[in-house]
Design a protein around this motif. Structure first.
Motif, PDB file in Angstrom:
ATOM      1  N   ASN A  83       0.752  -1.341  -0.077  1.00  0.00           N
ATOM      2  CA  ASN A  83       0.189  -0.042  -0.065  1.00  0.00           C
ATOM      3  C   ASN A  83       0.886   1.432   0.001  1.00  0.00           C
ATOM      4  OD1 ASN A  83      -2.462  -1.309  -0.090  1.00  0.00           O
ATOM      5  ND2 ASN A  83      -2.508  -1.713   2.023  1.00  0.00           N
ATOM      6  N   LEU A  84       1.892   1.222   0.911  1.00  0.00           N
ATOM      7  CA  LEU A  84       2.990   2.448   0.824  1.00  0.00           C
ATOM      8  C   LEU A  84       3.501   2.680  -0.300  1.00  0.00           C
ATOM      9  CD1 LEU A  84       3.570   4.541   3.068  1.00  0.00           C
ATOM     10  CD2 LEU A  84       5.725   3.291   3.355  1.00  0.00           C
ATOM     11  N   VAL A  85       4.115   1.448  -1.089  1.00  0.00           N
ATOM     12  CA  VAL A  85       4.926   1.980  -2.128  1.00  0.00           C
ATOM     13  C   VAL A  85       3.920   2.227  -3.396  1.00  0.00           C
ATOM     14  CG1 VAL A  85       6.243   0.714  -3.811  1.00  0.00           C
ATOM     15  CG2 VAL A  85       6.443   0.231  -1.632  1.00  0.00           C
ATOM     16  N   LYS A 146      13.534   4.274   4.701  1.00  0.00           N
ATOM     17  CA  LYS A 146      12.344   5.247   5.387  1.00  0.00           C
ATOM     18  C   LYS A 146      11.037   4.362   4.841  1.00  0.00           C
ATOM     19  CE  LYS A 146      15.153   9.201   5.515  1.00  0.00           C
ATOM     20  NZ  LYS A 146      15.458  10.766   5.062  1.00  0.00           N
ATOM     21  N   LEU A 147      10.727   4.128   3.564  1.00  0.00           N
ATOM     22  CA  LEU A 147       9.858   3.434   3.229  1.00  0.00           C
ATOM     23  C   LEU A 147       9.292   2.225   4.211  1.00  0.00           C
ATOM     24  CD1 LEU A 147       9.568   3.617  -0.809  1.00  0.00           C
ATOM     25  CD2 LEU A 147       7.816   4.634   0.873  1.00  0.00           C
ATOM     26  N   ALA A 148      10.568   1.631   4.256  1.00  0.00           N
ATOM     27  CA  ALA A 148      10.107   0.148   5.312  1.00  0.00           C
ATOM     28  C   ALA A 148       9.889   0.510   6.421  1.00  0.00           C
ATOM     29  CB  ALA A 148      11.376  -0.656   4.872  1.00  0.00           C
ATOM     30  N   SER A 149      10.458   1.556   6.953  1.00  0.00           N
ATOM     31  CA  SER A 149      10.338   2.013   8.344  1.00  0.00           C
ATOM     32  C   SER A 149       9.073   2.339   8.663  1.00  0.00           C
ATOM     33  CB  SER A 149      11.147   3.020   8.943  1.00  0.00           C
ATOM     34  OG  SER A 149      12.614   2.525   8.800  1.00  0.00           O
ATOM     35  N   ILE A 150       8.264   3.063   7.700  1.00  0.00           N
ATOM     36  CA  ILE A 150       6.820   3.649   7.623  1.00  0.00           C
ATOM     37  C   ILE A 150       6.064   2.319   7.855  1.00  0.00           C
ATOM     38  CG2 ILE A 150       4.891   5.081   6.632  1.00  0.00           C
ATOM     39  CD1 ILE A 150       7.434   7.031   5.626  1.00  0.00           C
ATOM     40  N   ALA A 151       6.174   1.568   6.447  1.00  0.00           N
ATOM     41  CA  ALA A 151       5.302   0.263   6.471  1.00  0.00           C
ATOM     42  C   ALA A 151       5.402  -0.527   7.611  1.00  0.00           C
ATOM     43  CB  ALA A 151       5.862  -0.388   5.165  1.00  0.00           C
ATOM     44  N   HIS A 152       6.618  -0.779   8.344  1.00  0.00           N
ATOM     45  CA  HIS A 152       6.650  -1.600   9.466  1.00  0.00           C
ATOM     46  C   HIS A 152       5.955  -0.927  10.583  1.00  0.00           C
ATOM     47  CE1 HIS A 152       8.871  -4.296  12.115  1.00  0.00           C
ATOM     48  NE2 HIS A 152       8.842  -5.174  11.310  1.00  0.00           N
ATOM     49  N   LEU A 153       6.310   0.346  10.830  1.00  0.00           N
ATOM     50  CA  LEU A 153       5.647   1.114  12.092  1.00  0.00           C
ATOM     51  C   LEU A 153       3.975   1.028  11.949  1.00  0.00           C
ATOM     52  CD1 LEU A 153       7.692   4.032  12.780  1.00  0.00           C
ATOM     53  CD2 LEU A 153       7.285   2.085  14.226  1.00  0.00           C
ATOM     54  N   ASN A 154       3.590   1.122  10.884  1.00  0.00           N
ATOM     55  CA  ASN A 154       2.083   1.122  10.518  1.00  0.00           C
ATOM     56  C   ASN A 154       1.438  -0.166  10.925  1.00  0.00           C
ATOM     57  OD1 ASN A 154       2.146   3.741   9.357  1.00  0.00           O
ATOM     58  ND2 ASN A 154       2.025   3.149   7.286  1.00  0.00           N
ATOM     59  N   VAL A 155       2.308  -1.245  10.930  1.00  0.00           N
ATOM     60  CA  VAL A 155       1.735  -2.460  11.277  1.00  0.00           C
ATOM     61  C   VAL A 155       2.153  -2.907  13.075  1.00  0.00           C
ATOM     62  CG1 VAL A 155       1.863  -5.096  11.331  1.00  0.00           C
ATOM     63  CG2 VAL A 155       1.933  -3.431   9.349  1.00  0.00           C
ATOM     64  N   ILE A 192       4.474  11.307   0.984  1.00  0.00           N
ATOM     65  CA  ILE A 192       5.479  10.410   1.196  1.00  0.00           C
ATOM     66  C   ILE A 192       6.860  10.795   0.358  1.00  0.00           C
ATOM     67  CG2 ILE A 192       6.091   8.076   0.567  1.00  0.00           C
ATOM     68  CD1 ILE A 192       3.407   7.149   0.837  1.00  0.00           C
ATOM     69  N   SER A 193       6.606  11.179  -0.812  1.00  0.00           N
ATOM     70  CA  SER A 193       7.687  11.753  -1.246  1.00  0.00           C
ATOM     71  C   SER A 193       8.788  12.659  -0.678  1.00  0.00           C
ATOM     72  CB  SER A 193       7.377  12.327  -2.816  1.00  0.00           C
ATOM     73  OG  SER A 193       8.689  12.913  -3.482  1.00  0.00           O
ATOM     74  N   GLU A 194       7.888  13.843   0.056  1.00  0.00           N
ATOM     75  CA  GLU A 194       8.382  14.659   0.747  1.00  0.00           C
ATOM     76  C   GLU A 194       9.268  14.291   2.028  1.00  0.00           C
ATOM     77  OE1 GLU A 194       5.800  18.615  -0.078  1.00  0.00           O
ATOM     78  OE2 GLU A 194       5.096  17.218   1.184  1.00  0.00           O
TER      79      GLU A 194
END
Length: 355
Positions: A83-85, A146-155, A192-194
């Protein structure tokens, strides 16, 4: 067909403290992987894992949204990463496609038990790597982290994300935890880009070079532990013992700083001394919070390693899973492994993975 992999990890030192903003830890990436294969599809997407054959998940699209029919599934980290990517890819003008994801993991035992090697982090990183290649996003390691961190924290909601850093950067790393409360606020104000281009407060990842004579041994106690539950349990107690907890954080910082110096000075003895001290800090924290970090079998692993001239401690949240030993490469470790096997400890034949 796109094929990628992401390595597992082990914490060497700095556990528990590293969940706090700016606190350091040392981790290592290992040569056991999560593999993700991605193949373009026409009108149906799927996520299939060898580890969860009975729970394979199929999805369709409504516009650009992925719709899942299965309400109970084991793929929360994968779904969060997808979802994040895809949100990021859409912001860059990419057309959404269908695809089949096939996932295989070496980070669990043959009977499905977790070794504590960071499988959720590795599958998150591997999924994002595959989708990045599929959508031609050209992610840097920093952006991948950073993307993986956000995705992981969301779970998961808690943790330090050091396991994400190890899986992304490989090798031995010193990791300083970023400000997760800042990230929660920033997610409401930035795209997300920012977010990917911002400097995240306190985040720091440094590659380390181990001494030539350092040998890392890993023993698995056969008892999987829940990192999230253990971290939560410690967090519940720290409010009632704030002064002692702050003292633990201060000492942990000094300990890891000394260990990092040991790497810079190529000094196995300094690294070993720091490891022994870090074990004592964790034992004190366990007493403070009434959480069992060092189980009896992990204690047996540690004390046996010390008899052979090694320095040892729990790895990660403890409560089971793995213990680690840092020992001189000149030492014959076969008698130690024999003792472990006699006492229900499985030596894991793992090595450091350098990306």
């Amino acid at each position: 067909m796109i094929s990628v992999k992401a390595p597992g990890k082990l914490y060497i030192a700095g556990e528990y403290a590293v969940v706090e903003t700016g606190q350091p830890a040392i981790l290592v990436a290992l040569d056991q992987f999560v593999y993700v294969n991605l193949e373009k599809s026409n009108d149906l997407g799927s996520i299939i894992s060898k580890q969860y054959k009975e729970n394979s998940l199929y999805w369709k699209r409504e516009g650009n949204q992925i719709i899942f029919d299965n309400r109970d599934n084991p793929f929360h980290y994968i779904l969060s990463a997808i979802n994040l990517v895809e949100e990021y890819a859409q912001s860059l003008g990419k057309k959404m496609e269908f695809y089949h994801l096939k996932i295989d993991s070496e980070l669990d035992s043959p009977d499905g038990k977790k070794y504590g090697l960071g499988s959720s982090a590795a599958v998150t990183v591997a999924t994002i790597k595959a989708l990045s290649e599929f959508y031609e996003l050209n992610l840097s390691k920093e952006h991948l982290f950073k993307l993986a961190s956000i995705a992981h924290l969301n779970v998961q909601g808690n943790g330090s994300l050091g396991d994400i850093a190890a899986s992304v950067y490989g090798g031995w790393i010193a990791y300083h935890s970023f400000d997760k409360e800042w990230l929660k606020v920033a997610q409401r104000s930035y795209t997300i880009s920012e977010l990917l281009d911002l400097n995240w407060p306190n985040l720091k990842v440094t590659q380390l070079t181990p001494p030539d004579n350092l040998n890392l041994l890993i023993g698995w106690t056969g008892s999987p532990a829940s990192t999230s539950h253990l971290v939560d349990a410690v967090a519940l107690h720290k409010a009632n013992n704030q002064n002692k907890y702050n003292h633990f954080l201060e000492n942990s910082w000094k300990c890891i700083d000394t260990m990092i110096t040991g790497f810079k000075e190529n000094s196995l003895s300094k690294i070993q001394e720091s490891l022994i001290y870090n074990r004592e800090l964790l034992r004190n924290l366990a007493s403070l919070s009434s959480v069992e970090i060092e189980t009896p079998l992990l204690t047996k692993l540690i004390t046996s390693a010390e008899k052979f001239g090694g320095a040892a401690k729990t790895s990660g949240a403890g409560g089971g899973d793995c213990g680690i030993v840092l020992i001189d490469k000149s030492m014959n470790v076969e008698p130690l492994f024999a003792y472990w096997k006699e006492n229900g400890i499985v030596p894991l034949s793992l090595h450091v993975y350098q990306d």
